[in-house]
Motif scaffolding. Sequence first.
Motif, short mmCIF file in Angstrom:
data_model
loop_
_atom_site.label_atom_id
_atom_site.label_comp_id
_atom_site.label_asym_id
_atom_site.label_seq_id
_atom_site.Cartn_x
_atom_site.Cartn_y
_atom_site.Cartn_z
N LYS A 1 0.88 -1.21 -0.03
CA LYS A 1 0.01 0.09 0.15
C LYS A 1 0.81 1.28 -0.01
N GLU A 2 2.11 1.13 0.74
CA GLU A 2 2.72 2.50 0.84
C GLU A 2 3.43 2.67 -0.61
N ILE A 3 3.65 1.73 -1.69
CA ILE A 3 4.19 1.98 -2.94
C ILE A 3 2.98 2.70 -3.83
N LEU A 4 1.95 2.12 -3.45
CA LEU A 4 0.50 2.90 -4.07
C LEU A 4 0.37 4.13 -3.76
N ALA A 5 0.63 4.54 -2.62
CA ALA A 5 0.28 5.63 -1.98
C ALA A 5 1.29 6.77 -2.34
N ASN A 6 2.87 6.38 -2.73
CA ASN A 6 3.59 7.18 -3.34
C ASN A 6 3.53 7.37 -4.83
N LEU A 7 3.02 6.38 -5.30
CA LEU A 7 2.87 6.43 -6.76
C LEU A 7 1.59 7.74 -7.15
N ALA A 8 0.67 7.85 -6.22
CA ALA A 8 -0.41 8.70 -6.05
C ALA A 8 0.08 10.00 -6.35
N LYS A 9 1.45 10.32 -5.85
CA LYS A 9 1.96 11.59 -6.00
C LYS A 9 2.55 12.10 -7.50
N GLY A 10 2.52 11.01 -8.43
CA GLY A 10 3.28 11.39 -9.80
C GLY A 10 3.59 10.09 -9.97
N GLN A 11 3.82 9.95 -11.52
CA GLN A 11 4.57 8.78 -12.05
C GLN A 11 5.89 9.29 -12.88
N HIS A 12 6.84 8.18 -12.70
CA HIS A 12 8.04 8.38 -13.50
C HIS A 12 8.62 7.04 -14.13
N PRO A 13 7.99 6.78 -14.95
CA PRO A 13 8.01 5.22 -15.81
C PRO A 13 9.59 5.62 -16.45
N PHE A 14 10.48 4.35 -16.59
CA PHE A 14 11.58 4.17 -17.15
C PHE A 14 11.54 3.95 -18.65
N ALA A 15 10.53 3.57 -19.11
CA ALA A 15 10.07 3.18 -20.34
C ALA A 15 8.73 3.25 -20.95
N THR A 16 8.73 3.78 -22.27
CA THR A 16 7.46 3.48 -22.91
C THR A 16 7.24 2.42 -23.64
N ILE A 17 6.34 1.83 -23.72
CA ILE A 17 6.04 0.55 -24.34
C ILE A 17 4.66 0.65 -25.34
N LEU A 18 4.99 0.46 -26.64
CA LEU A 18 3.76 0.52 -27.53
C LEU A 18 3.63 -1.06 -27.97
N GLY A 19 2.68 -1.77 -27.52
CA GLY A 19 2.54 -3.06 -27.84
C GLY A 19 1.09 -3.42 -28.32
N CYS A 20 1.03 -4.68 -28.53
CA CYS A 20 -0.47 -5.05 -29.18
C CYS A 20 -1.29 -5.25 -27.96
N SER A 21 -2.72 -5.62 -28.37
CA SER A 21 -3.67 -5.55 -27.21
C SER A 21 -3.82 -7.02 -27.03
N ASP A 22 -3.18 -7.92 -27.65
CA ASP A 22 -3.32 -9.37 -27.36
C ASP A 22 -3.16 -9.70 -25.77
N SER A 23 -4.04 -10.37 -25.29
CA SER A 23 -4.10 -10.69 -23.78
C SER A 23 -3.02 -11.42 -23.40
N ARG A 24 -2.20 -12.29 -24.09
CA ARG A 24 -1.16 -12.98 -23.97
C ARG A 24 0.13 -12.19 -23.76
N VAL A 25 0.00 -11.10 -24.10
CA VAL A 25 1.33 -10.21 -24.01
C VAL A 25 1.29 -9.09 -22.98
N PRO A 26 1.08 -8.93 -21.85
CA PRO A 26 1.05 -7.76 -20.87
C PRO A 26 2.45 -7.42 -20.68
N PRO A 27 2.75 -6.11 -21.06
CA PRO A 27 4.22 -5.87 -20.87
C PRO A 27 4.53 -5.82 -19.38
N GLU A 28 3.98 -5.34 -18.45
CA GLU A 28 4.31 -5.43 -17.09
C GLU A 28 4.79 -6.80 -16.66
N LEU A 29 3.96 -7.65 -17.09
CA LEU A 29 4.55 -9.08 -16.65
C LEU A 29 5.64 -9.44 -17.44
N VAL A 30 5.72 -9.36 -18.74
CA VAL A 30 6.56 -9.75 -19.61
C VAL A 30 7.94 -9.19 -19.05
#
Length: 210
Positions: free
Chosen positions: A41-70
């Motif tokens: 929960k502490e991580i979620l609370a901290n993320l509510a303050k802003g986002q700083h992703p280290f990469a942008t992923i343009l991927g397919c909508s296919d349900s078998r390819v979730p980038p966060e898990l991959v």
Amino acid sequence: MDSTSGHGTRPAYTADQALARLKRGNVRFVAGHARFPTVQKEILANLAKGQHPFATILGCSDSRVPPELVFDASFGELFVIRVAGNVLGPSIAGTLQYAGAHLRTPLLVVLGHEGCGAVEAALADVFHGAEFGSRVEWLLENIAPALQELDPNLPHVQLLSAGVEANVRWTLRQIVESPEWTAHAGRDDGFKALGAVYDIATGRVRFLED
């Protein structure tokens, strides 16, 4: 989108560091050693303050390819855009521009995957005159230019695999040749864009770094 991210701030990672993180994450994912089965929960609370992703992923909508898990990435680490066939359209281009200009992600990856249904349909459309619904046809028109140099006499499995990679390269080419890319390319923080293909059968990501 996060309106609190500062425009013009330097990203916490270089493009090469971001790419290394994606590669290490995919290795953990394939090995079954993913780090994020739950999020505190502490991580979620901290993320509510802003986002700083280290990469942008343009991927397919296919349900078998979730980038966060991959890539074994947690909340807030990846800015993900998903559309069938990982094609580029006006709304996608606008989202990519937001990621580069406001979130300042140092790395953009166009992520295709083996066995992509959108690419398979585009191959049937281009080489066999197959017909689809009007909205699907618009999608396939975005893929068709990538397939023009392929040999239609290849075995189907090889042709589809070649089509998937060609489509990733075509989307990436459109991005890097766009006016928006010019602004990103002028950044002094080593911004980088490249393609990749995910193998659904093994879970491995092959980066197209040539």
